[in-house]
Design an enzyme around this catalytic site. Structure first.
Site, short mmCIF file in Angstrom:
data_model
loop_
_atom_site.label_atom_id
_atom_site.label_comp_id
_atom_site.label_asym_id
_atom_site.label_seq_id
_atom_site.Cartn_x
_atom_site.Cartn_y
_atom_site.Cartn_z
N CYS A 176 -42.77 -39.93 -96.11
CA CYS A 176 -42.17 -41.23 -95.81
C CYS A 176 -42.82 -42.34 -96.63
CB CYS A 176 -42.28 -41.54 -94.32
SG CYS A 176 -41.50 -43.11 -93.84
N CYS A 179 -42.98 -45.79 -95.01
CA CYS A 179 -44.06 -45.93 -94.03
C CYS A 179 -45.43 -46.07 -94.70
CB CYS A 179 -44.10 -44.71 -93.10
SG CYS A 179 -42.57 -44.35 -92.24
N ASP A 180 -45.65 -45.29 -95.77
CA ASP A 180 -47.01 -45.10 -96.25
C ASP A 180 -47.30 -45.65 -97.65
OD1 ASP A 180 -47.50 -43.76 -93.87
OD2 ASP A 180 -46.89 -41.83 -94.71
#
Length: 482
Positions: A176, A179-180
């Site tokens: 992801c 997200c990261d």
């Protein structure tokens, strides 16, 4: 000759009966299904229409079911909103150009709730299709009974089965970028995959990573991604393509990824790397379905092809059970298609309910979820405050969630933690740390993925969670530590 024909007929009938038994149905039994007061008395709590899964297919099915004034329950599972919650801007959702995936799902969910759909943050553990009403069991051990079922549990990203993946998941390996990506500012990363998902991961990383190498197993990307590669060559000097390349091993220092072993055209190469993002497809979420309960394809997708002409386009091998979205679609795999499939599935289910003469008598005990008290996560911005909180709870449990602003999974994990804190309110406290704004704390605890949840007892780290966890599993983890 007549005897041979009779014998052949008996054999064919036996085969048909055997197939029917294998997949949990008798071809004549479902013709006898009728909704009666006796049914409701023997099966409680009852759900006329159960939707298992909370992505585009599940929410759309919930909307249409509730709009028909049928008591509709959507079991959102561990990942409410589905894969769209982990994408950035979506440009091909009809009527909503360039809209965040999370915003799309929030709107569809809210619309379903507006019409009366009941949203439940529970995961279904198993389904028994040998009985009717169909028996559903939650991870908490509750047994519920459904007159009709739509399965929309979606799919999850695949990981490569190579040395180092399990060791460094959440420690430099992720699926992801939205997200990261902030964890990899000015760092070197690899994206593994050759389709649209790999392209999207790379685009998410452009504003952060120093260099992005897309490793493609074949000699070219998929046609749908080709135009983006041309764009990379013109606009993004930080993105590099590597074809005919396989990852053979991921290496690190036990705390984080440091190197990757690549094989390109048969030649191995060891590269220094800070992060690995997988975008190599998805597998259907059907592990919870016993093999003899529904017919599945060999790759795990639910079979809706064999019975579509008889019971509707989304029908499974069991009459009254329907499937929609990526759990049954190994071809299109688009959010819009999943939404349409969810609508078709629930229309098939409503037709089934009419077939069994369902009409609420007002005497049934329909399933209604228990009300839950939510706990609170207190924000922490400095080492000193975190240390004080840990010392102040030397004899108890401290739950610390590290999150980022652009992380939909973090929002869902916060809800899981809040519900657990509500259940164990006198035995645990919750804290939250912004993983990017409080980078010093993140470095101290080797945080490389959001969400990451650390659980402390007596001041010591007892558990580390680097992905979304179901409510039931998280509760069980905390209970085991008390």
């Amino acid at each position: 000759m007549q005897i041979k024909r009779m014998l052949f007929g008996v054999i064919c009938l036996s085969v048909v009966i055997a197939i029917g038994i294998k997949y949990g149905r008798s071809f004549s039994a479902h013709q006898e299904h009728k909704y009666t007061q006796a049914i409701t008395s023997a099966h409680s709590p009852l759900i006329p229409l159960a939707i298992i899964g909370g992505g585009p297919a599940g929410y759309s099915a919930g909307l249409y079911g509730a709009r028909q004034k049928v008591h509709t329950v959507v079991f959102e599972g561990a990942r409410p909103g589905g894969q769209l919650m982990e994408t950035s801007y979506v440009d091909n959702w009809p009527g909503n150009p360039h809209t965040l995936g999370k915003d799309i799902m929030d709107k569809v969910r809210a619309q379903a709730v507006l019409f009366g759909a009941v949203m439940v943050p529970l995961t279904i553990k198993s389904i028994n299709t040998r009985t009717w009403p169909f028996e559903l069991e939650t991870h908490e051990g509750d047994k519920l009974y459904a007159l009709s079922v739509v399965i929309a549990t979606g799919a999850t990203p695949k990981l490569l089965d190579v040395p180092g993946v399990k060791t460094y998941w959440g420690r430099g390996i992720t699926t992801c970028a939205i997200c990261d990506a902030p964890f990899y500012k000015d760092k070197d990363v690899i994206v593994v995959g050759g389709g649209d998902a790999a392209v999207e991961e790379a685009l998410q990383l452009v504003g952060y990573a120093k260099s992005i190498t897309i490793c493609v197993r074949g000699s070219a990307v998929r046609p749908s991604a080709a135009s983006f590669v041309e764009r990379f060559n013109k606009e993004y000097s930080s993105i590099h393509m590597l074809y005919n390349t396989n990852i053979k091993q991921i290496l690190g220092d036990d705390a984080h990824v440091q190197k990757v072993v690549l094989e390109t055209n048969g030649v191995k190469d060891v590269r220094d790397i800070d992060g690995v993002f997988f975008a190599i497809g998805h597998k259907p979420n059907t592990d919870w379905i016993a093999p003899d309960m529904l017919k599945l394809h060999k790759d795990g997708f639910i079979d809706i092809d064999s019975h579509s002409q008889s019971w509707g386009s989304q029908s499974t091998s069991v009459h009254g059970v329907f499937a929609a979205g990526d759990v049954a679609d190994n071809r299109y795999r688009q959010a819009g298609v999943a939404s349409g499939d969810g609508i078709k599935a629930v229309l098939d289910a409503l037709s089934f309910l009419r077939e069994i003469s369902f009409e609420s008598t007002g005497k049934e005990t329909f399933f209604v979820p228990k009300s839950r008290v939510l706990g609170e996560l207190l924000p922490v911005t400095s080492h000193e405050v975190l240390s004080q909180k840990l010392k102040a709870r030397d004899s108890g449990i401290v739950i610390v969630e590290f999150y980022t602003d652009a992380c939909p999974t973090c929002v869902r994990m916060v809800k899981v933690v809040q519900q657990t804190l509500g259940e164990f309110k006198d035995q645990a406290i919750g804290l939250k740390v912004h993983a990017i704004k409080s980078a010093d704390i993140s470095r101290t605890y080797a945080i490389a993925k959001a969400p990451t949840v650390l659980i402390f007892k007596n001041g010591s780290e007892m558990a580390r969670i680097t992905d979304l966890m179901s409510q039931q599993d998280f509760n069980a983890l905390i209970k085991g530590l008390l």
